[in-house]
Every structure is written in structure tokens, then in C-alpha cells.
Design a protein around this motif. Structure first.
Motif, PDB file in Angstrom:
ATOM      1  N   LYS A  55       6.994  42.411 -26.077  1.00  0.00           N
ATOM      2  CA  LYS A  55       7.423  41.959 -27.658  1.00  0.00           C
ATOM      3  C   LYS A  55       6.388  42.091 -28.574  1.00  0.00           C
ATOM      4  O   LYS A  55       5.175  41.720 -28.290  1.00  0.00           O
ATOM      5  N   GLY A  56       6.613  42.590 -29.602  1.00  0.00           N
ATOM      6  CA  GLY A  56       5.864  42.849 -30.880  1.00  0.00           C
ATOM      7  C   GLY A  56       5.017  44.099 -30.924  1.00  0.00           C
ATOM      8  O   GLY A  56       4.300  44.324 -31.915  1.00  0.00           O
ATOM      9  N   LEU A 159       8.463  40.641 -38.698  1.00  0.00           N
ATOM     10  CA  LEU A 159       7.241  39.862 -37.878  1.00  0.00           C
ATOM     11  C   LEU A 159       6.104  39.936 -38.889  1.00  0.00           C
ATOM     12  O   LEU A 159       5.942  40.810 -39.660  1.00  0.00           O
ATOM     13  N   SER A 161       2.434  40.676 -39.650  1.00  0.00           N
ATOM     14  CA  SER A 161       1.541  41.493 -39.411  1.00  0.00           C
ATOM     15  C   SER A 161       0.413  41.235 -38.244  1.00  0.00           C
ATOM     16  O   SER A 161       0.176  42.030 -37.402  1.00  0.00           O
ATOM     17  N   SER A 162       0.222  39.923 -38.270  1.00  0.00           N
ATOM     18  CA  SER A 162      -0.462  39.291 -37.445  1.00  0.00           C
ATOM     19  C   SER A 162       0.137  39.215 -35.869  1.00  0.00           C
ATOM     20  O   SER A 162      -0.715  39.313 -34.968  1.00  0.00           O
ATOM     21  N   GLU A 163       1.454  39.241 -35.983  1.00  0.00           N
ATOM     22  CA  GLU A 163       1.898  39.386 -34.613  1.00  0.00           C
ATOM     23  C   GLU A 163       2.266  40.889 -34.087  1.00  0.00           C
ATOM     24  O   GLU A 163       2.848  40.874 -32.993  1.00  0.00           O
TER      25      GLU A 163
END
Length: 181
Positions: A55-56, A159, A161-163
């Protein structure tokens, strides 16, 4: 097999006929004759790519240039993705336009992406299994891409960007305006 037009010229959602009964379900995920007839063009897929993503994970936006440009038929075997396509064909009426859709193992839909378009996807679930058929072999020399957060495309991946998890190569992709198309 049913083709559902998208907002991009020649790019289609492919919806198979699913037969369900007390045993489960059955459908043809690919039938060259039916797909070619529906698209009105001949296809010769030469390579299948298979990825598994957490995920991500965001893969893209990728494409190949020149005579090595690839048409793709993509689908999710397990999980769910946000699939994104950008039309890079200069003569297309949808040049530089974007199409986004969610593909999942629950809907059994596929996406046909003609040659000349950039493609990427964001895994929305753990252990997402993604399959894509390509009508041209991978060629490192023809490989290109667009950075996922290109401000000119203004893509909302859903989401922060950090994730988002990117490969080192995808972090270094150029902006669309810096490409020579």
C-alpha cells in the motif's frame, strides 16, 4: 467483452463478461480476436509484466518513446490501485489530458492503454498484484517517464506525498514540460 470509452481517445476500460454460479466465477481475461474486433485494430502482445506492491507504492508515470512505444492491457489480480494515464500523442485531441480510474480484483475490469501514453498506478492495498500485457518489449534506451507530482498535471493521488513510496528511478523523473515529445 465490452469496451467503455474513457476521456482519452483510444483508451478504454475493458469489461469482461463474468459468469457466476455456486462454484464461483469464470471470465476470459484476454481474447485476442474479441479485443481486436472491439478496438478495430490488430494487437500482438509480446511481454507480460507482473508486479506486487505494498500500500502506498506508486509506479510511474512510465512510457517508452519512438518505435518502442508500448500499448498495454492492464489489470489487478489482487487488491486495488488508482490507475493514471496521460496522453502524450501530439496529434491526439486529448494530448496532455489525464484519465484516472480505480481498478480492483472485485470489479475485474481492465484498462487498454494505446502506445504513446504515460501510465502509472498507486497501490491502495497491501500485496496488490498487478499484471500488464505489452505489445512491445521493454527497452532501457527507449524508457522515459514523468514525475508523479508534476504541477502542470495537477494529479491528486489521494495520498499525501509523504506516504507515497517511490523507486529511486521514479523520484528522478522529469516534468512533462521538460520532455521532448
Amino acid at each position: 467483452m465490452k469496451l467503455i470509452p474513457t476521456s482519452l481517445e483510444d483508451c478504454f476500460i475493458v469489461e469482461p463478461v463474468v459468469y457466476k454460479d455456486n462454484r464461483g466465477e469464470f471470465f476470459e481475461s484476454y481474447n485476442k480476436r474479441i479485443l481486436e474486433k472491439a478496438l478495430g485494430t490488430s494487437l500482438s502482445f509480446v511481454q507480460d509484466n507482473h508486479s506486487v506492491s505494498h500500500k502506498g507504492v506508486l509506479r510511474g508515470l512510465h512510457f517508452q518513446i519512438g518505435s518502442k512505444a508500448q500499448a498495454k492491457l492492464v489489470r489487478v489480480l489482487k487488491g486495488e490501485v488508482l490507475d493514471v494515464v496521460v496522453d502524450l500523442r501530439k496529434k491526439s485531441p486529448t494530448f496532455k489530458q489525464v484519465f484516472k480510474t480505480v481498478l480492483s480484483d472485485k470489479k475485474n475490469q481492465m484498462l487498454f492503454i494505446p502506445a504513446g501514453m504515460a501510465h502509472g498506478f498507486l497501490s491502495l492495498s497491501d500485496d496488490t498484484v498487478f499484471l500488464y500485457k505489452c505489445d512491445e518489449y521493454y527497452d532501457r534506451e527507449a524508457e522515459s517517464g514523468i514525475i508523479f507530482n508534476d504541477p502542470d498535471l495537477n494529479l491528486n493521488w489521494g495520498l499525501p506525498s509523504s506516504e507515497i513510496i517511490l523507486s529511486e528511478k521514479d523520484r528522478k523523473l522529469p516534468r512533462l514540460k521538460d520532455l521532448k515529445l
